[in-house]
Scaffold this active site. Structure first.
Site, PDB file in Angstrom:
ATOM      1  N   LYS A   1       0.846   8.428  42.503  1.00 24.91           N
ATOM      2  CA  LYS A   1       0.647   9.866  42.678  1.00 24.91           C
ATOM      3  C   LYS A   1       1.329  10.332  43.962  1.00 24.91           C
ATOM      4  O   LYS A   1       1.456   9.554  44.910  1.00 24.91           O
ATOM      5  CB  LYS A   1      -0.850  10.179  42.792  1.00 24.91           C
ATOM      6  CG  LYS A   1      -1.608  10.111  41.489  1.00 24.91           C
ATOM      7  CD  LYS A   1      -3.046  10.551  41.684  1.00 24.91           C
ATOM      8  CE  LYS A   1      -3.831  10.464  40.375  1.00 24.91           C
ATOM      9  NZ  LYS A   1      -3.359  11.399  39.340  1.00 24.91           N
TER      10      LYS A   1
ATOM     11  N   ARG B   1      -8.207   6.965  30.157  1.00 24.59           N
ATOM     12  CA  ARG B   1      -8.354   6.693  28.718  1.00 24.59           C
ATOM     13  C   ARG B   1      -8.310   5.199  28.433  1.00 24.59           C
ATOM     14  O   ARG B   1      -8.882   4.729  27.458  1.00 24.59           O
ATOM     15  CB  ARG B   1      -7.269   7.466  27.962  1.00 24.59           C
ATOM     16  CG  ARG B   1      -5.865   7.045  28.317  1.00 24.59           C
ATOM     17  CD  ARG B   1      -4.817   8.079  27.943  1.00 24.59           C
ATOM     18  NE  ARG B   1      -4.796   9.216  28.866  1.00 24.59           N
ATOM     19  CZ  ARG B   1      -3.977  10.253  28.736  1.00 24.59           C
ATOM     20  NH1 ARG B   1      -3.143  10.319  27.716  1.00 24.59           N
ATOM     21  NH2 ARG B   1      -4.016  11.242  29.610  1.00 24.59           N
TER      22      ARG B   1
HETATM   23  N1  BES Z   1      -7.682  11.213  37.462  1.00 18.12           N
HETATM   24  C1  BES Z   1      -6.532  11.833  36.927  1.00 18.12           C
HETATM   25  C2  BES Z   1      -6.795  13.246  36.421  1.00 18.12           C
HETATM   26  C3  BES Z   1      -7.082  14.282  37.466  1.00 18.12           C
HETATM   27  C4  BES Z   1      -6.072  15.009  38.038  1.00 18.12           C
HETATM   28  C5  BES Z   1      -8.384  14.576  37.827  1.00 18.12           C
HETATM   29  C6  BES Z   1      -6.340  15.978  38.967  1.00 18.12           C
HETATM   30  C7  BES Z   1      -8.657  15.546  38.754  1.00 18.12           C
HETATM   31  C8  BES Z   1      -7.643  16.263  39.316  1.00 18.12           C
HETATM   32  C9  BES Z   1      -5.999  11.019  35.751  1.00 18.12           C
HETATM   33  O1  BES Z   1      -6.184   9.661  35.840  1.00 18.12           O
HETATM   34  C10 BES Z   1      -4.537  11.252  35.708  1.00 18.12           C
HETATM   35  O2  BES Z   1      -3.859  10.886  36.629  1.00 18.12           O
HETATM   36  N2  BES Z   1      -4.065  11.881  34.638  1.00 18.12           N
HETATM   37  C11 BES Z   1      -2.695  12.179  34.499  1.00 18.12           C
HETATM   38  C12 BES Z   1      -2.314  11.956  33.073  1.00 18.12           C
HETATM   39  C13 BES Z   1      -0.839  12.035  32.819  1.00 18.12           C
HETATM   40  C14 BES Z   1      -0.128  10.895  33.499  1.00 18.12           C
HETATM   41  C15 BES Z   1      -0.612  11.998  31.327  1.00 18.12           C
HETATM   42  C16 BES Z   1      -2.493  13.641  34.899  1.00 18.12           C
HETATM   43  O3  BES Z   1      -3.341  14.472  34.588  1.00 18.12           O
HETATM   44  O4  BES Z   1      -1.496  13.925  35.541  1.00 18.12           O
HETATM   45 MN    MN Z   2      -4.649   8.711  36.915  1.00 16.08          MN
END
Ligand code: BES
Ligand code: MN
Ligand code: ZN
Length: 492
Positions: A278, A352
């Site tokens: 991230k 997931r």
């Molecule tokens: N934990 C994150 C989702 C999230 C993002 C929660 C911002 C709270 C605030 C999750 O694990 C994630 O990183 N999801 C990705 C999915 C994508 C790679 C398909 C996302 O939402 O960017």
């Molecule tokens: Mn994630």
């Protein structure tokens, strides 16, 4: 903090501080009027003098209480009578709790509900008061840190008409339970990831089980998970030095024959994104990526406090998502417990991956319903913002029950579709599915992914990425969706 219901003549109640509502333009309700009379018209006097006009949020403490057996009167402006709905009522309870927090009064008596709150009967008015008060009294402390000294205020009494007393008593019990559960969730969420590890969550589960005979806890370690074939879950923890855990909490409040509701909470104690790292901005907030798990803990805590006569099973798959030389890499293919293979195209879509194995495991409990709760997608924050959580389900009936529970508990959700059309986005050239479905409809494709593991049960998914915590200056866990989930369980 203790809550009690008081009935009888409003002007005959002995207390340290009586909290009395003043409506817009200095209007008193029936209860306010009878209190005013015995206080030697001390309320009328300040209204006439213009010290308080009844605008929402105004407060005035009176020390002259005449023959009233209350040492103090706290007048509270509540605005226009017709606008005094549940949301305004919550705001006012919060403000009063804050106002009395540092004061030496050992008890308070709230007359706020007695003169009427729109859309709230005796049960709801008492419940909201208790829930909001407990929620407002929350303070974060690191595990092991000295607790702040207990506040002087020990008892909050809520005055209601005698005909509402029974319902209101139920209301304070449920409200205090929900508030306590929410605060438990907030503690777990706010605790940073160097304290709040998967093993820390295990400790919390064990200590919860020690406090309640009806609750048993079992914990699977990585070797157990390997034996069960949870290859998807294990792929997420591959880069972390902290051992992954799988927590199983079973609460038996009803006959064994009654099928349990199973709640599955995403327990990523920190989400760096893994190799699909991230960006740094606000990455600290990824300590909240175990909020689904924390809410499941909170619901369990509330159910115990309330003593609900239901069977509830909570499953918490929990680990960190870290980059390292042993971490899962984009393109890797893993086999889930269900036997379905997954091509991991983005290691940041890890929620997931741990949930799918937990959802497969959930089916062995012969559940009446399975509900998973997860901070699953940033896309959900884009779609619905921070007000409503996302809800997806393979059962219209379960979806409706959860949506209604959210409405009644002021903890709102909004349903999104799971059409085949979206599911097609998960196609992989090399495995049964990919773990991402592209940029379009990211919340829905995440839901479609989970749906592939829940074909044989009534299942719903709550995406709480937008509602579980606040960022910025008011950073902190909110306690949502404990209210919605407990409401759903109360209705069963
Ligand atoms: N934990 C994150 C989702 C999230 C993002 C929660 C911002 C709270 C605030 C999750 O694990 C994630 O990183 N999801 C990705 C999915 C994508 C790679 C398909 C996302 O939402 O960017
Ligand atoms: Mn994630
Ligand atoms: Zn995540």
């Amino acid at each position: 903090m203790r809550f009690q219901i008081k009935t009888g003549k409003p002007e005959k109640q002995r207390c340290k501080v009586a909290v009395v509502p003043v409506f817009d333009s200095g209007v008193l309700g029936a209860v306010g009027k009878s209190i005013d009379k015995l206080s030697g018209k001390s309320i009328s006097a300040v209204l006439k003098a213009g010290d308080i006009s009844g605008k929402q949020g105004e407060m005035l403490l009176l020390t002259e209480t005449g023959d009233l057996p209350a040492s103090r009167i706290l007048l509270v402006g509540v605005g226009k009578r017709d606008d005094f709905d549940r949301i305004e009522y919550r705001k006012i309870i919060r403000a009063v709790a804050m106002k009395l927090a540092g004061k030496p009064y050992t008890d308070a008596l709230l007359y706020l509900a007695a003169d009427g709150v729109a859309n709230a009967g005796g049960y709801r008015a008492a419940r909201i008061a208790a829930e909001t008060w407990v929620h407002q009294s929350y303070k974060f402390a690191l595990p092991g840190a000295k607790k702040a000294p207990a506040p002087a205020l020990k008892t909050v009494n809520i005055f209601v008409d005698a005909k509402h007393a029974k319902a209101a008593k139920q209301g304070i019990r449920d409200g205090a339970g929900v508030g306590t559960g929410m605060n438990f969730m907030r503690d777990l969420g706010n605790t940073p990831s160097n304290y709040c590890t998967p093993s820390y969550l295990v400790k919390q589960a064990r200590s919860l089980a020690r406090s309640e005979k009806k609750l048993t806890t079992q914990v699977l370690n990585e070797a157990d998970m390997k034996k069960l074939g949870m290859g998807s879950l294990l792929s997420v923890t591959a880069g972390s030095a902290e051992p992954a855990k799988f927590i199983i909490m079973q609460y038996q409040g009803a006959a064994k024959s009654q099928r349990p509701v199973v709640i599955v909470g995403k327990g990523i104690t920190f989400d760096t994104g893994g190799i699909s790292l991230k960006p740094p901005a606000a990455m600290d907030e990824m300590k909240y990526d175990m909020s689904g798990a924390a809410s499941a803990f909170g619901v369990m805590r509330a159910v115990i406090e309330i003593g609900l006569k239901i069977n509830l099973t909570v499953l918490v798959p929990t680990c960190e998502n870290m980059p390292s030389s042993t971490a899962t890499k984009p393109g890797d293919i893993v086999t889930s417990m269900s036997g379905q293979t997954i091509e991991i195209l983005n290691t940041d879509a890890e929620g997931r991956l741990i949930l799918c194995d937990a959802l497969t495991y959930a089916q062995r409990f012969n559940p009446a319903a399975v509900i998973d709760v997860a901070t699953l997608t940033g896309a959900c924050v884009i779609a619905l913002g921070k007000y409503r959580m996302g809800l997806m389900a393979n059962s219209d009936e379960l979806a409706k029950q959860l949506l209604d529970a959210g409405e009644n508990a002021d903890d709102l959700a909004w349903r999104l579709p799971l059409d085949k059309h979206y599911d097609n986005q998960l196609k992989s050239n090399f495995a049964d599915m990919a773990n991402i479905g592209g940029r379009d409809a990211g919340t829905i494709t995440a839901g479609c992914f989970l749906a592939r593991f829940t074909k044989d049960v009534d299942w719903a998914h709550l995406d709480i990425a937008g509602v579980a915590y606040q960022g910025g200056a008011r950073k902190g866990s909110t306690g949502r969706p404990v209210q919605l989930l407990v409401e759903y369980l109360l209705n069963r």
